[in-house]
Design a protein around this motif. Structure first.
Motif, PDB file in Angstrom:
ATOM      1  N   ASP A 276       7.285   3.535   3.267  1.00 41.43           N
ATOM      2  CA  ASP A 276       7.954   3.085   2.047  1.00 41.43           C
ATOM      3  C   ASP A 276       9.280   3.832   1.839  1.00 41.43           C
ATOM      4  N   ASP A 277      10.037   3.985   2.934  1.00 35.99           N
ATOM      5  CA  ASP A 277      11.329   4.669   2.935  1.00 35.99           C
ATOM      6  C   ASP A 277      11.233   6.143   2.538  1.00 35.99           C
ATOM      7  N   LEU A 309      -2.362   0.570   8.340  1.00 37.69           N
ATOM      8  CA  LEU A 309      -3.204   1.623   7.784  1.00 37.69           C
ATOM      9  C   LEU A 309      -4.548   1.072   7.333  1.00 37.69           C
ATOM     10  N   PHE A 310      -5.585   1.852   7.562  1.00 38.12           N
ATOM     11  CA  PHE A 310      -6.922   1.524   7.072  1.00 38.12           C
ATOM     12  C   PHE A 310      -7.597   2.815   6.651  1.00 38.12           C
ATOM     13  N   PHE A 311      -8.007   2.865   5.369  1.00 38.08           N
ATOM     14  CA  PHE A 311      -8.689   4.057   4.875  1.00 38.08           C
ATOM     15  C   PHE A 311     -10.194   3.849   4.939  1.00 38.08           C
ATOM     16  N   HIS A 312     -10.860   4.743   5.655  1.00 39.37           N
ATOM     17  CA  HIS A 312     -12.312   4.690   5.796  1.00 39.37           C
ATOM     18  C   HIS A 312     -12.920   5.543   4.681  1.00 39.37           C
ATOM     19  N   TYR A 346      -4.576   7.879  -0.214  1.00 36.46           N
ATOM     20  CA  TYR A 346      -5.038   6.514  -0.457  1.00 36.46           C
ATOM     21  C   TYR A 346      -5.079   6.210  -1.958  1.00 36.46           C
ATOM     22  N   ASN A 347      -5.691   7.100  -2.729  1.00 34.99           N
ATOM     23  CA  ASN A 347      -5.809   6.860  -4.169  1.00 34.99           C
ATOM     24  C   ASN A 347      -4.454   6.831  -4.856  1.00 34.99           C
ATOM     25  N   GLY A 348      -3.533   7.655  -4.379  1.00 32.06           N
ATOM     26  CA  GLY A 348      -2.235   7.736  -5.031  1.00 32.06           C
ATOM     27  C   GLY A 348      -1.264   6.638  -4.649  1.00 32.06           C
ATOM     28  N   ARG A 357       3.226  -0.555   0.471  1.00 28.45           N
ATOM     29  CA  ARG A 357       3.146  -0.917   1.876  1.00 28.45           C
ATOM     30  C   ARG A 357       1.911  -0.303   2.527  1.00 28.45           C
ATOM     31  N   LEU A 358       1.223  -1.096   3.311  1.00 31.21           N
ATOM     32  CA  LEU A 358       0.008  -0.637   3.969  1.00 31.21           C
ATOM     33  C   LEU A 358       0.269  -0.349   5.447  1.00 31.21           C
TER      34      LEU A 358
END
Length: 381
Positions: A276-277, A309-312, A346-348, A357-358
């Protein structure tokens, strides 16, 4: 006569004259019984070093002094750039507190030290002028953490890991003026590169090995110096200094290389990407075996691409897609924020209600963007 020979040495610049002088001194010792094939003669040694990697050599040298029964060093001096803020040697000696029987010499290329038999150098970072080298009757011996002539230069440990070398080692060589890492080899020992090793871990292993080799060399120093052999002309590679452009991950790389990339650069330089720049520094990743067990491809749709991105949530790991799989991240840092673990990031920033952006940017254009961002920060201050 030995005293006269020592004084005259400092005015001699001819290599042949120095060699004759060495033979004269040691033949005198042999003839008087003061020196044997495996001598008990001790030497005055001046250590030269500056950074963390030099500490991996200095610490075992200091420990060696405490064992008077086997010590090969009669007096140890430490030469460094003590006034420089980043001098790790200065910090170590300050923490050590006691400096009994240790001389401190502030390095100056214009001022050669006196009354030392031999120098030993480890990760010093500067070319030593000829006059400085010649002030030692037996020159300066370098502990270099690679099998020269492979990986000459400033970053042999990082380049070893980046290249995926499975075998490395330590070289002792006589330093030559005007060129780095080209002097004649005194001894060399191979070691296997441990799996998942980092630059600091490998550096400690090979520097400690180098100190053992150096102490063994002191048992018969004149013979070791005289029998040094020129480096091979084949197999020369260069361990160029790591620059900022090399600290950005390209997510188009394979997972195995990204893992080596982090282990090579992460501790000293940090590993970066763009999101995200914004510049994101990656502070921790998981071993490839853990990534394999997570089976991320079974949890993610086919639309992923390098940088996705993938948060487990069960593992609290942020996974990033690369060319041939995934890389797991556990800790991150962004400018003007506290260090974060993967869950905090992830939460933020990535949870569904954030609409951010993911993906991390995948290519080398990250550096150009980062420079523009830094310039913007400066102009706004």
């Amino acid at each position: 006569m030995l005293i006269c020979a020592r004084k005259l040495f400092y005015y001699e610049n001819n290599k042949a004259v120095r060699a004759i002088r060495r033979r004269f001194i040691w033949s005198s010792l042999y003839s008087t019984g003061a020196y044997s094939a495996r001598s008990t003669q001790k030497h005055r040694v001046l250590f030269l070093g500056t950074d963390l990697y030099s500490l991996y050599a200095l610490r075992p040298l200091l420990a060696h002094l405490t064992n008077s029964d086997v010590a090969r060093i009669s007096h140890l001096g430490v030469c460094s750039k003590f006034a420089e803020p980043g001098c790790e040697v200065a910090k170590q000696l300050k923490l050590r507190g006691t400096l009994d029987n240790i001389s401190l010499v502030n390095y100056s290329p214009q001022r050669a030290p006196v009354d030392w038999d031999v120098g030993v150098i480890a990760s010093f970072g500067s070319l030593i002028p000829p006059s400085f080298i010649k002030s030692f009757p037996y020159g300066i011996i370098c502990i270099h953490p690679s099998l020269l002539p492979r990986w000459r230069g400033a970053a042999p440990l990082m380049r070893t890991i980046l290249a995926g070398d499975t075998v490395s080692g330590t070289t002792l060589f006589h330093i030559s003026p005007e060129k780095f890492d080209t002097g004649p080899i005194i001894s060399q020992e191979k070691r296997n590169v441990p799996p998942q090793v980092t630059s600091h871990q490998l550096g400690r292993m090979l520097m400690e090995l180098g100190v053992e080799m150096f102490l063994d060399t002191l048992k018969n120093l004149p013979e070791a110096v005289e029998n040094a052999v020129a480096q091979p002309t084949e197999g020369v590679t260069y361990a160029k200094k790591i620059r900022q452009a090399e600290t950005f991950v390209d997510w188009n790389w394979p997972a195995d290389y990204i893992d080596r990339f982090f282990r090579a650069l992460g501790e000293d330089f940090g590993v970066r990407t763009m999101w995200d720049d914004q510049i994101v520094k990656i502070n921790g990743i998981v071993e490839p075996a853990i990534v394999h067990k997570a089976r991320i491809d079974e949890l993610v749709s086919d639309g992923s691409f390098p940088g996705s991105l993938f948060f487990h949530k069960k593992r609290d790991i942020l996974f990033v897609k690369c060319r041939d799989g995934w890389v797991g991240i556990t800790a991150l840092y962004m400018p003007n924020r506290k260090p974060m673990n993967a869950k905090d990031f992830y939460n933020g920033f990535l949870s569904p209600n954030k609409n951010k952006r993911l993906y991390f940017e995948a290519n080398a254009n990250c550096l150009a963007k980062s420079l523009k961002i830094r310039a913007g920060y400066k102009s706004s201050n």
